[in-house]
Design a protein around this motif. Sequence first.
Motif, PDB file in Angstrom:
ATOM      1  N   ILE A 140       0.833  -1.201   0.000  1.00  0.00           N
ATOM      2  CA  ILE A 140       0.000   0.000   0.000  1.00  0.00           C
ATOM      3  C   ILE A 140       0.867   1.249   0.000  1.00  0.00           C
ATOM      4  O   ILE A 140       0.595   2.214  -0.720  1.00  0.00           O
ATOM      5  N   MET A 141       1.933   1.254   0.786  1.00  0.00           N
ATOM      6  CA  MET A 141       2.784   2.445   0.847  1.00  0.00           C
ATOM      7  C   MET A 141       3.502   2.697  -0.473  1.00  0.00           C
ATOM      8  O   MET A 141       3.680   3.845  -0.878  1.00  0.00           O
ATOM      9  N   HIS A 142       3.914   1.640  -1.156  1.00  0.00           N
ATOM     10  CA  HIS A 142       4.507   1.832  -2.485  1.00  0.00           C
ATOM     11  C   HIS A 142       3.482   2.487  -3.410  1.00  0.00           C
ATOM     12  O   HIS A 142       3.811   3.397  -4.177  1.00  0.00           O
ATOM     13  N   CYS A 143       2.230   2.031  -3.323  1.00  0.00           N
ATOM     14  CA  CYS A 143       1.164   2.602  -4.160  1.00  0.00           C
ATOM     15  C   CYS A 143       0.891   4.058  -3.789  1.00  0.00           C
ATOM     16  O   CYS A 143       0.734   4.912  -4.669  1.00  0.00           O
ATOM     17  N   ILE A 144       0.830   4.361  -2.497  1.00  0.00           N
ATOM     18  CA  ILE A 144       0.582   5.736  -2.057  1.00  0.00           C
ATOM     19  C   ILE A 144       1.701   6.654  -2.530  1.00  0.00           C
ATOM     20  O   ILE A 144       1.442   7.737  -3.065  1.00  0.00           O
ATOM     21  N   ALA A 145       2.951   6.217  -2.368  1.00  0.00           N
ATOM     22  CA  ALA A 145       4.081   7.040  -2.814  1.00  0.00           C
ATOM     23  C   ALA A 145       3.997   7.285  -4.320  1.00  0.00           C
ATOM     24  O   ALA A 145       4.215   8.412  -4.793  1.00  0.00           O
ATOM     25  N   LEU A 146       3.674   6.253  -5.091  1.00  0.00           N
ATOM     26  CA  LEU A 146       3.515   6.416  -6.534  1.00  0.00           C
ATOM     27  C   LEU A 146       2.387   7.400  -6.834  1.00  0.00           C
ATOM     28  O   LEU A 146       2.533   8.276  -7.688  1.00  0.00           O
ATOM     29  N   CYS A 147       1.281   7.272  -6.139  1.00  0.00           N
ATOM     30  CA  CYS A 147       0.151   8.179  -6.357  1.00  0.00           C
ATOM     31  C   CYS A 147       0.524   9.616  -6.016  1.00  0.00           C
ATOM     32  O   CYS A 147       0.129  10.552  -6.716  1.00  0.00           O
ATOM     33  N   PHE A 148       1.287   9.825  -4.949  1.00  0.00           N
ATOM     34  CA  PHE A 148       1.765  11.174  -4.632  1.00  0.00           C
ATOM     35  C   PHE A 148       2.619  11.706  -5.774  1.00  0.00           C
ATOM     36  O   PHE A 148       2.486  12.843  -6.191  1.00  0.00           O
ATOM     37  N   LYS A 149       3.505  10.861  -6.309  1.00  0.00           N
ATOM     38  CA  LYS A 149       4.378  11.265  -7.412  1.00  0.00           C
ATOM     39  C   LYS A 149       3.544  11.637  -8.636  1.00  0.00           C
ATOM     40  O   LYS A 149       3.824  12.607  -9.330  1.00  0.00           O
ATOM     41  N   LEU A 150       2.483  10.878  -8.900  1.00  0.00           N
ATOM     42  CA  LEU A 150       1.621  11.108 -10.058  1.00  0.00           C
ATOM     43  C   LEU A 150       0.532  12.148  -9.784  1.00  0.00           C
ATOM     44  O   LEU A 150      -0.305  12.402 -10.655  1.00  0.00           O
ATOM     45  N   GLU A 151       0.532  12.706  -8.568  1.00  0.00           N
ATOM     46  CA  GLU A 151      -0.436  13.734  -8.156  1.00  0.00           C
ATOM     47  C   GLU A 151      -1.884  13.265  -8.247  1.00  0.00           C
ATOM     48  O   GLU A 151      -2.780  13.995  -8.672  1.00  0.00           O
ATOM     49  N   VAL A 152      -2.105  12.033  -7.825  1.00  0.00           N
ATOM     50  CA  VAL A 152      -3.460  11.473  -7.772  1.00  0.00           C
ATOM     51  C   VAL A 152      -4.173  12.090  -6.566  1.00  0.00           C
ATOM     52  O   VAL A 152      -3.602  12.151  -5.474  1.00  0.00           O
ATOM     53  N   PRO A 153      -5.417  12.548  -6.721  1.00  0.00           N
ATOM     54  CA  PRO A 153      -6.154  13.119  -5.591  1.00  0.00           C
ATOM     55  C   PRO A 153      -6.305  12.119  -4.441  1.00  0.00           C
ATOM     56  O   PRO A 153      -6.465  10.909  -4.660  1.00  0.00           O
ATOM     57  N   VAL A 154      -6.265  12.635  -3.213  1.00  0.00           N
ATOM     58  CA  VAL A 154      -6.296  11.799  -2.012  1.00  0.00           C
ATOM     59  C   VAL A 154      -7.538  10.922  -1.962  1.00  0.00           C
ATOM     60  O   VAL A 154      -7.450   9.752  -1.577  1.00  0.00           O
ATOM     61  N   ASP A 155      -8.701  11.434  -2.357  1.00  0.00           N
ATOM     62  CA  ASP A 155      -9.913  10.619  -2.295  1.00  0.00           C
ATOM     63  C   ASP A 155      -9.840   9.431  -3.252  1.00  0.00           C
ATOM     64  O   ASP A 155     -10.343   8.338  -2.954  1.00  0.00           O
ATOM     65  N   ILE A 156      -9.187   9.604  -4.377  1.00  0.00           N
ATOM     66  CA  ILE A 156      -9.007   8.496  -5.329  1.00  0.00           C
ATOM     67  C   ILE A 156      -8.041   7.471  -4.744  1.00  0.00           C
ATOM     68  O   ILE A 156      -8.247   6.256  -4.884  1.00  0.00           O
ATOM     69  N   ILE A 157      -6.997   7.945  -4.051  1.00  0.00           N
ATOM     70  CA  ILE A 157      -6.054   7.023  -3.405  1.00  0.00           C
ATOM     71  C   ILE A 157      -6.800   6.173  -2.376  1.00  0.00           C
ATOM     72  O   ILE A 157      -6.637   4.950  -2.328  1.00  0.00           O
TER      73      ILE A 157
END
Length: 179
Positions: A140-157
């Motif tokens: 999950i943390m690898h995914c969250i870090a990737l999402c932060f890098k890709l600027e994915v909105p928090v609600d989508i994460i």
Amino acid sequence: LGVALSVLHAEKNADLAVFEAGISKPLEMEKLHEIIKPEIGIFTNLGDAHDANFSNRDEKLTEKIKLFTGVDKLIFCYDQKNVRLAIEERFTPKQRLSWGYDNEADVVIENTSDGITCYYKGLNVEFEISDKDQYHLENIMHCIALCFKLEVPVDIIQKGIDNIKPIPMRLEMKQGQHG
């Protein structure tokens, strides 16, 4: 063969493709790098699988890192000291994105009763996580870090986290019939 088949079957117009690359002996990763040529990499872990085929864990670590040659960003767990030191030695700060419990990580995490809190570039974001098993949380943390890098909105994460279910490990033991 699996990586090559995965790349061949990837959608040609996809914005993002995710490939897993594993090795079992020296000199395999350079070949996989030529097939995948990743722009973003995630160094998941350095486990004991296939240790017998390497002279030591450092040789295997060096071999695994070859996949990420030339990446724009490499995501990894800051708390895995040997992995962190090897990555810091080979990749610039601009190429690295770490997560971990250590305050020096780029994404600092803290356990809460309902999940985790992530601190990243001035953000203070809480995520609900039902299963905090070590391996599940690492994924999950690898995914969250990737999402932060890709600027994915928090609600989508969070919606993505809600849909993640732990998968059985490949060496999981099951009770069979007749012993």
